[in-house]
Design an enzyme around this catalytic site. Structure first.
Site, short mmCIF file in Angstrom:
data_model
loop_
_atom_site.label_atom_id
_atom_site.label_comp_id
_atom_site.label_asym_id
_atom_site.label_seq_id
_atom_site.Cartn_x
_atom_site.Cartn_y
_atom_site.Cartn_z
N SER A 126 0.84 -1.20 0.00
CA SER A 126 0.00 0.00 0.00
C SER A 126 0.87 1.25 0.00
CB SER A 126 -0.94 -0.05 1.21
OG SER A 126 -1.98 0.88 1.09
N ASP A 152 -6.05 -3.67 -2.19
CA ASP A 152 -5.02 -3.36 -1.19
C ASP A 152 -4.31 -4.61 -0.66
OD1 ASP A 152 -3.58 -2.43 0.97
OD2 ASP A 152 -5.26 -1.42 1.93
#
Length: 282
Positions: free
Chosen positions: A39, A159
């Site tokens: 991320s 993610d």
């Protein structure tokens, strides 16, 4: 270049702490052979590989409202809370240009963690062409519900933090004797189970991806087990861990002052721990 693995946690704007640490490392011309990012940690990772001091800081601290990549105004205007086009197109190609060629030619090995929505598992992707870099980083940073899925080939991704928030086990698998972990949460932090409302929202949003839903439901368990494992390895002296001691900023902090303070905290920690870090990896 030191033979070691650098593991970078995400956390949206909390990644500005990592940006501070890495900016100091880059100023000292410290190169570590292997980097794994998740991320916001993925964005920090690619900027570290290209040695672009200050780029992550500029992307994460919006001194102008037009350069803030998150907020309810984005939801109204573009349909998503996170403006991924701004972050991975406008920033990368025009506002804060990314050095694509330097990334491809770097001798560092860089892996980005993404969540395979079909399988509900982490995939560890390497960008081998310039056009692959930003889509992979974008996928790793696409928070469920707040950003759309990113398709790479025939696989939808979200993610990487859903399935591997801090890829310490992946780092162990790579086989380097030395592992450096940069966290963005304070010592002792543990995740709580998602609320029933949040799970209902995810089930409504992703009805065709049951494995993804299961991963979201169990994320807190995975994260907490990973933190316990990191603490164990740290106590045994097998890994080197850096984490903020000042209170961490919120995931989507808007205050440039608070973000700058958290960045400076990371920079100061990088400077303070540099000698002991070198001793560890040497």
């Amino acid at each position: 270049m030191y033979k070691a693995t650098l593991v970078l946690e995400g956390g949206a704007t909390r990644g500005v702490y990592t940006a501070g640490v890495l900016d100091y490392f880059m100023e000292q011309k410290l190169e570590i052979s292997d980097v794994i990012g998740v991320s916001a940690g993925a964005c920090n990772a690619v900027d570290y590989v290209t040695k672009q001091i200050g780029r992550s800081k500029k992307c994460l601290i919006a001194t102008e409202k037009k350069n803030r990549f998150y907020g309810f105004d984005k939801l109204v205007k573009k349909g998503n809370f996170l403006d991924m086009d701004l972050m991975f197109d406008d920033f990368a190609n025009r506002i804060f240009p990314f050095n694509y060629d330097d990334f491809i030619t770097s001798s560092m090995n860089c892996e980005i963690v993404v969540t395979n929505c079909k399988e509900g598992r982490p995939d560890y992707l390497k960008a081998k062409k310039t056009e692959d870099i930003m889509p992979i980083c974008r996928a790793s940073s696409s928070v469920p519900v707040l950003a759309p899925m990113v398709w790479i080939g025939d696989v939808p991704y979200l993610d990487g933090g859903i399935t591997d928030s801090v890829p310490i086990r992946r780092a162990v698998e790579l086989g380097n004797e030395k592992i450096v972990v940069i966290l963005t949460r304070n010592q002792g932090y543990r995740k709580k189970a998602p609320s029933k409302a949040a799970l209902r929202l995810c089930k409504h949003k992703y009805p065709e991806y049951p494995n993804l839903i299961k991963a979201i439901e169990n994320r807190y368990k995975m994260y907490n087990e990973t933190m316990d494992y990191i603490n164990q390895l740290e106590k045994e002296g097998k890994i080197y861990v850096m984490r903020p001691t000042l209170p961490a900023v919120s995931r989507f902090e808007k205050s440039p002052e608070k973000l700058t303070e958290f960045y400076q905290h990371g920079y100061d920690d990088g400077k303070k721990e540099y000698s002991s870090l070198l001793k560890y990896i040497s």
